[in-house]
Structures are given as structure tokens and as C-alpha cells.
Enzyme design. Sequence first.
Site, PDB file in Angstrom:
ATOM      1  CG  ASP A  70      -2.189   0.663   0.976  1.00 48.06           C
ATOM      2  OD1 ASP A  70      -2.546   1.045  -0.165  1.00 48.06           O
ATOM      3  OD2 ASP A  70      -3.398   0.252   1.754  1.00 48.06           O
ATOM      4  CD1 TRP A  76      -3.781   3.176  -2.897  1.00 47.19           C
ATOM      5  CD2 TRP A  76      -3.424   5.574  -2.476  1.00 47.19           C
ATOM      6  NE1 TRP A  76      -3.114   3.610  -1.664  1.00 47.19           N
ATOM      7  CE2 TRP A  76      -3.025   4.843  -1.610  1.00 47.19           C
ATOM      8  CE3 TRP A  76      -3.065   6.666  -2.597  1.00 47.19           C
ATOM      9  CZ2 TRP A  76      -2.970   5.062  -0.388  1.00 47.19           C
ATOM     10  CZ3 TRP A  76      -2.687   7.623  -0.854  1.00 47.19           C
ATOM     11  CH2 TRP A  76      -2.509   6.392   0.234  1.00 47.19           C
ATOM     12  N   GLY A  77      -2.831   4.766  -8.015  1.00 46.58           N
ATOM     13  CA  GLY A  77      -2.175   5.450  -9.838  1.00 46.58           C
ATOM     14  C   GLY A  77      -1.717   6.287  -9.613  1.00 46.58           C
ATOM     15  NE  ARG A  81      -6.409   0.087  -6.500  1.00 45.79           N
ATOM     16  CZ  ARG A  81      -6.652   1.003  -5.055  1.00 45.79           C
ATOM     17  NH1 ARG A  81      -6.078  -0.719  -4.071  1.00 45.79           N
ATOM     18  NH2 ARG A  81      -7.353   1.558  -4.652  1.00 45.79           N
ATOM     19  CG  ASP A 134      -8.799   2.484  -1.714  1.00 45.21           C
ATOM     20  OD1 ASP A 134      -7.733   2.147  -2.271  1.00 45.21           O
ATOM     21  OD2 ASP A 134      -8.980   2.022  -0.297  1.00 45.21           O
TER      22      ASP A 134
END
Length: 438
Positions: free
Chosen positions: A194, A228-229, A245, A249
Site C-alpha cells: 500500500d 492508487w494510480g 492499482r 479505492d
Amino acid sequence: MSKAMKGIIFIVVLCLIDVGIEGRVVSLLQSFEKESTTSDGFGHNHGYSKSFNGIFDTSNYGILQLNNGLARTPQMGWNSWNFFACNINETVIKETADALISTGLADLGYVYVNIDDCWSFVTRDSEGQLVPDPKTFPSGIKALADYIHGKGLKLGIYSDAGAFTCEVRPGSLFHEKDDASLFSSWGVDYLKYDNCFNLGIKPEKRYPPMRDALNATGRTIFYSLCEWGVDDPALWAGKVGNSWRTTDDINDTWASMTTIADLNDKWASYAGPGGWNDPDMLEVGNGGMSYQEYRSHFSIWALMKAPLLVGCDVRNITAETFEILSNEEVIAVNQDPLGVQGRKVYETGTDGCLQVWAGPLSGHRLAVVLWNRCSESATITAGWEALGLEFSTSVSVRDLWQHKYVAVDAVASFGTQVDSHNCHMYIFTPQTVARSAI
Ligand SMILES: *[C@@H]1O[C@H](CO)[C@@H](O)[C@H](O)[C@H]1NC(C)=O
Ligand SMILES: *[C@@H]1O[C@H](CO)[C@@H](O)[C@H](O)[C@H]1NC(C)=O
Ligand SMILES: *[C@@H]1O[C@H](CO)[C@@H](O)[C@H](O)[C@H]1NC(C)=O
Ligand SMILES: *[C@@H]1O[C@H](CO)[C@@H](O)[C@H](O)[C@H]1NC(C)=O
């Protein structure tokens, strides 16, 4: 050996790897193209037009692969976050593993059992190692991994490329080697990594050290980037992780799911075996969307070659949720060996809410989704031009939700009535294939 010789050998090896990947893609896709020089009446172009390769651009497919042998098709499994958030413990993880087996979902390919945030104690021990929370994971992660492996499943864990995880457990930034060895010693098979408390350091700097640390353990561990891009990972993460990702989210709403589908679509040409765009985990079964909306969510995620990570409570799954997640024909689209991400190819209606999504499959077939994002029922028509088919090509159409053929000789277009927020999903097989290739 001289330095120059080593350099030459290195370059030759790189070229071979390159040809291997490129060669494979070209040979798989070439057969979709019209061959202008040869024509035996039926067959060689398989019914596809010259525009096919422009519509389904794969120029970036597999160019930067993390070569750890994993993710030949998108990963499938379960993750604790979307339903349980921080309320997890070893009992619920084990019961979920049991439920994946007893429902039959594991047999359909859902094999990763992934623990998200909150498994770890709030501080490292005196030796600087991560420690499982003694209240919720008293038996430790090794024992849990043994249990999961005993069922033929794989265990995933979670950490963060920052000072802390999002729920303020210790992060792995600057502890990559220690944490990767610890995960490996426990028998972990998958890491979701993350992006909280990242100290403002660019993800391009923070994610590769964990790739190298995982690799150095010698254990094959799936590396799932969750940044998260930020900084468009499709452009660089292929050589870092097995999936990345592309967005923030997801949440359990129609607005979130549709927004994310559109954002992820932009990067379609970068996905391929070894590395996938990740529009986040499934919300199917969590209660915030209707049956039709969840069916659309699952169909589009499958078509986009997204990871299929179930996010509901599998121990208490309803018949409707199970029907969606266990649709073998839709799963087969996701797991098709060609590995080309499907994309939005046509839209019309108010704000483009009547949509056609499609993607190439092995065997010269196409997966096609007619998706009604408008507020009223409507007819949606897929024209052959939008799909890269020759106008005169005759196509058999199999409905993947009704599980039957709905047309044997569609020509020029195929359309049907689709309820609001529902989708219909098909496999189109040009009949030239039926005659010449099957
Ligand atoms: C484990 O977590 C589940 C799901 O949140 C909860 O229902 C259960 O009470 C917890 N068990 C223990 C022993 O804390
Ligand atoms: C480590 O990386 C090398 C080079 O990409 C690869 O060949 C090897 O399979 C990797 N090993 C593991 C355990 O991931
Ligand atoms: C869910 O996502 C949508 C779209 O991104 C956003 O507008 C909304 O605020 C989010 N809802 C919650 C509860 O986070
Ligand atoms: C199981 O699901 C039903 C409906 O989906 C819900 O009402 C019930 O509270 C759930 N049970 C548990 C133990 O979560």
C-alpha cells in the site's frame, strides 16, 4: 570473460527475451488481421478488418515484464478489506479458506486468501521485526500459512511502502529486506503493498526495493502494487510488480464502480501476461449495489483482465452472489491465455451511457459486453465496424449469462434490449473460424 563480451551477451539475452514476448503477441494477434495478399475464400482473415489492431491496440503489451513466472492470467482469490476492514483475526481467515473450498469457489480458481491491513501489532519487536497482533493472530502467520497451504490454497499478506500502513501499523519502507525475508520464512505467497505515510517519496523509488527484496528471498511471491494510480503506474510498473492499482479505492456504489472502470480503461494497451492493471477488488455481495449492477461489475472486471479478488463474506454468501462469482464462462474470459485487456469500443446515448465493451480472445474470438449505464431500459447494438469485424462476417453469439447461443449467423451488427444498469455478455465467434480453425 571481458566486460565487452559480458555486455554483448547481456544484450543478446535481452533481445531474446524481447523477441519471445513480442513474437508471442504478434503471432497471437496477427491472425486477427486481414491478410490482403492471400485469400482462400474463407479463413485467412478470420473475418476481421484492418481496423482491428487499431481498436485493440496492444503495442505496450508485455513490454516491461517482471519475470517471476507469476500472473500469466489475472490473479483470483479473496481479500479481507472490502467486507471486514480492520475487524479480522485468524479464525475468520481460516473460516474463509474453508468456505472457498466448501462452496467450490477455490476449484473455479479463487486460490489466494489475502489478509489486508491490521494483521500486525502496532510496533516492531526489539529486533526490529514485524509481529502479528497477539490478540487477533495468536498462532502467528506461519501457522496460518500452513493451514491455508494444507487446503491447497495460497496466503497473501499486506504491508505499506511508507512509514506506517493506512491503519497505522509499522510500514516496510526502509525495512524491505527484513520484512520480505520474514514473509518468505512464514510461507507467504502474495504481497499487497500500500501507499499510506509515504513521506512524499515518489512511488517509482519506493516500490522497486520491495521487488528486489522479495526476489532475493528465492521464494516466488506475487507482488501487487497498491499505489492508487499515482504517476500512472501502467507506464513503469510492469517491470516492478505483477499488478498495479490504476485508481483510488473502490467503494460499494454504482458511482464508484463505473468511475473506476472508465479510469482503468485508459491503460488497456499496457496489460498482458505477467502484469495487469488493477481497478481494485470486487464489491460483489456487499449490499451497496443491485444484482444487475454487481453482474455488470463482475462482467466488466472480467473483460478488463482485472484481478478477481472477492471482497464479500464468503462464509455467508447468498445464492445470487454465488451465481455471479461462480460464472465459469465469464471467469474463462478473464483467464483467457491471450491476456489482452478488453475495452470500451463504442458509446452512444445521454453522456455515452449506452456502451459496447469488447476484447480479443484466443481462437480468434471476441468477448463483447453490451452495458446500459442509463437510467432506462434500452436497445444496445454492437456494429461490426466498432468491433473490427468485416461487414460481411457471419458470427455465432453465445450469451455468457443465459449460457446459450442466441444467434448462429449474425451479420453486420448484433443488438438487444438491456435493462438499466444491467449488461449482457457474449462470446462472438466468426464462422470462418468454425469452418477453418476448429
Ligand atoms: C473474528 O472476526 C470476526 C469477523 O470480524 C468476528 O465475527 C469474530 O467475533 C472474531 N473472533 C474473535 C475471537 O475475535
Ligand atoms: C528473480 O528475478 C529473476 C530475474 O528477473 C528471475 O529470473 C527469477 O525468477 C526471480 N526469482 C524469484 C524468486 O522471483
Ligand atoms: C465512493 O466513490 C464515489 C466515486 O468515486 C465517491 O463520490 C463517494 O464519495 C465514495 N463514497 C464513499 C462512502 O466513500
Ligand atoms: C449473513 O447474510 C445475511 C444477508 O445477506 C445477513 O442478514 C446476516 O446478518 C449475515 N450473517 C452474518 C453472521 O454475518
